[in-house]
Design an enzyme around this catalytic site. Structure first.
Site, short mmCIF file in Angstrom:
data_model
loop_
_atom_site.label_atom_id
_atom_site.label_comp_id
_atom_site.label_asym_id
_atom_site.label_seq_id
_atom_site.Cartn_x
_atom_site.Cartn_y
_atom_site.Cartn_z
N ASP A 117 -4.03 -7.17 6.24
CA ASP A 117 -5.37 -6.63 5.99
C ASP A 117 -6.34 -7.79 5.72
O ASP A 117 -7.43 -7.88 6.29
CB ASP A 117 -5.30 -5.69 4.79
CG ASP A 117 -6.53 -4.80 4.67
OD1 ASP A 117 -7.36 -4.80 5.59
OD2 ASP A 117 -6.66 -4.10 3.64
N TYR B 296 0.83 -1.21 0.00
CA TYR B 296 0.00 0.00 0.00
C TYR B 296 0.86 1.26 0.00
O TYR B 296 0.45 2.31 0.49
CB TYR B 296 -0.93 0.03 1.22
CG TYR B 296 -1.97 -1.07 1.29
CD1 TYR B 296 -2.08 -2.05 0.31
CD2 TYR B 296 -2.88 -1.13 2.33
CE1 TYR B 296 -3.03 -3.07 0.38
CE2 TYR B 296 -3.84 -2.13 2.42
CZ TYR B 296 -3.90 -3.10 1.43
OH TYR B 296 -4.85 -4.10 1.53
N ASP C 219 -0.38 -18.18 2.18
CA ASP C 219 -1.44 -19.12 1.81
C ASP C 219 -1.60 -20.17 2.91
O ASP C 219 -2.72 -20.51 3.31
CB ASP C 219 -1.17 -19.77 0.44
CG ASP C 219 0.31 -19.88 0.09
OD1 ASP C 219 1.14 -19.36 0.86
OD2 ASP C 219 0.65 -20.49 -0.93
N LYS D 285 5.79 -14.41 1.78
CA LYS D 285 5.49 -15.00 0.47
C LYS D 285 6.79 -14.97 -0.33
O LYS D 285 6.82 -14.62 -1.51
CB LYS D 285 4.37 -14.19 -0.22
CG LYS D 285 3.77 -14.87 -1.43
CD LYS D 285 3.11 -16.20 -1.13
CE LYS D 285 2.84 -16.97 -2.40
NZ LYS D 285 2.41 -18.37 -2.16
N ASP E 112 -9.33 -9.69 8.48
CA ASP E 112 -10.76 -9.88 8.18
C ASP E 112 -11.15 -11.34 8.37
O ASP E 112 -12.22 -11.65 8.90
CB ASP E 112 -11.07 -9.48 6.72
CG ASP E 112 -11.56 -8.04 6.61
OD1 ASP E 112 -11.12 -7.21 7.42
OD2 ASP E 112 -12.38 -7.75 5.71
#
Ligand SMILES: NC(=O)c1ccc[n+]([C@@H]2O[C@H](COP(=O)([O-])OP(=O)(O)OC[C@H]3O[C@@H](n4cnc5c(N)ncnc54)[C@H](O)[C@@H]3O)[C@@H](O)[C@H]2O)c1
Length: 359
Positions: free
Chosen positions: A251, A141, A227, A194, A255
């Protein structure tokens, strides 16, 4: 009784249910303060957001950051409304504050509450409690990139969106996660990566994680691909304590965490500038929920939990604990909004919280 401490708080309800839950949070905080007599809040509310944008072409006042700078904290709702592109509303207000105030640590606890059914069966008989620490200033971001070549004709435009990973940025958030782990019963930090596919930024992240970990020999560590971590949230959440991740990964994972705890409407967050150079900002994790806005259905617990994080940050751990206890008593009593399978309104939950605090 000690003299009353007063805190100057900027309230930015912004859009949709943000307005309803910030109003609820303010009422609960004022009731808590009135009951204590030891502290109080001087609120100033700013009507920034998508309606302001429709009138002025800006998401916040031109001098907004200068005005906010002198507050003790910011209490935020949610931003975004149909008709204003989400990237305009997000960058024009929430990210403008987070980035310009260097609110680099975003703390998002995943709390399982009594009386709230989790979609996870094991939550019925195992204590689950972990916290996502999100790098909040760079990563995916960072806002670096651009769109070009539309002159080539329809269907030929290109876009580049780059992620920024700096050693300083990785180190400060990873150290923050380790320091937080030391305050918890389970001293463990899980780093989300990752680096198998993203061989530059995420390999730097991993290198910094290994280096910082050497300074905390008393803290368990693991490094898990994002993942695999999303599967672990569902299958082995009892193995988590502090989860540190990049801006985008955290982020998404937070959630997932709040959905596992029962609803997005429950999740609280703190956007911190740990050095205290700028006011920190406290907000529920959820968005403006246009589908339920204006109907009195919004769950205020995410916003009230964020208020508890704000109290902690302001040096009021006792009142913060009282607020958490009131949240637990309210859900345990079955006073639940529709997202949790109940029939209570935003106002009913707010009233129940206040009654518990007064009781
Ligand atoms: N921090 C922020 O300000 C923030 C975060 C996420 C999304 N957004 C914005 O919000 C708008 C809507 O986005 P979205 O629909 O993807 O996410 P959302 O979080 O607004 O809603 C997702 C789902 O969760 C439900 N929900 C959210 N908050 C709730 C609450 N307090 N009580 C009960 N149910 C609740 C909604 O009804 C909806 O079904 C978009 O404009 C988006 O850009 C803002």
């Amino acid at each position: 009784m000690s003299a009353t401490r007063r805190f100057r708080i900027a309230a930015i309800p912004a859009d949709g249910v943000g307005q309803e839950v910030v109003a609820a949070g303010r009422t609960v905080l004022d009731a808590l303060a009135a009951g204590s007599g030891a502290f109080g809040f001087d609120w100033q509310e700013f009507g920034w957001g998508c309606e302001y944008y429709a009138r002025t072409g800006r998401m916040m006042a031109e001098d907004g950051l200068t005005v906010l700078k002198d507050f003790d904290a910011i209490y935020f709702g949610a931003v975004g409304w149909p008709g204003v592109p989400d990237h305009i509303s997000l960058w024009g207000l929430r990210l403008a504050i987070c980035q310009n105030f260097d609110l680099w640590a975003n703390v998002r606890p995943v709390r399982f509450l009594p009386g709230v059914r989790s979609p996870l069966r094991k939550a019925d008989h195992i204590e689950l409690d972990w916290v996502v620490v999100r790098e909040n200033s760079e990563g995916e971001y960072a806002g670096l990139g651009g769109r070009n070549l539309s002159g080539r004709g329809p269907g030929h435009e290109v876009a580049v969106q780059s992620a920024l990973f700096t050693e300083v940025g990785c180190e400060r958030i990873i150290r923050f996660a380790f320091d937080l782990a030391r305050t918890r019963i389970r001293r463990k930090v899980s780093s989300v990566t990752k680096s198998n596919a993203q061989q530059y930024g995420m390999v730097l992240w991993d290198d910094v994680f290994r280096r910082v970990a050497r300074d905390y020999p008393d803290v368990e560590t693991e490094s898990v691909l994002v993942d695999a971590m999303s599967a672990k949230f569902v299958l082995r959440p009892e193995d988590l304590s502090v989860v540190v991740a990049s801006n985008l990964h955290a982020d998404i994972l937070s959630d997932l965490g709040s959905a596992l705890a029962g609803s997005l409407g429950l999740a609280a967050s703190a956007n911190l500038n740990p050095e205290g150079r700028f006011p920190s900002m406290f907000e529920p994790v959820h968005g403006s929920a246009p589908d339920i806005a204006g109907q009195g259905l919004a769950n205020p617990i995410g916003a009230v939990g964020s208020a508890a994080l704000m109290l902690d940050h302001l040096g009021l751990p006792g009142p913060a604990a009282r607020l958490h206890a009131a949240i637990e008593a309210t859900t345990a009593a079955g006073i639940l909004t529709r997202d949790l399978g109940g029939t209570a309104s935003t106002e009913d939950v707010t009233k129940a919280l206040i009654d518990t605090l007064r009781g």
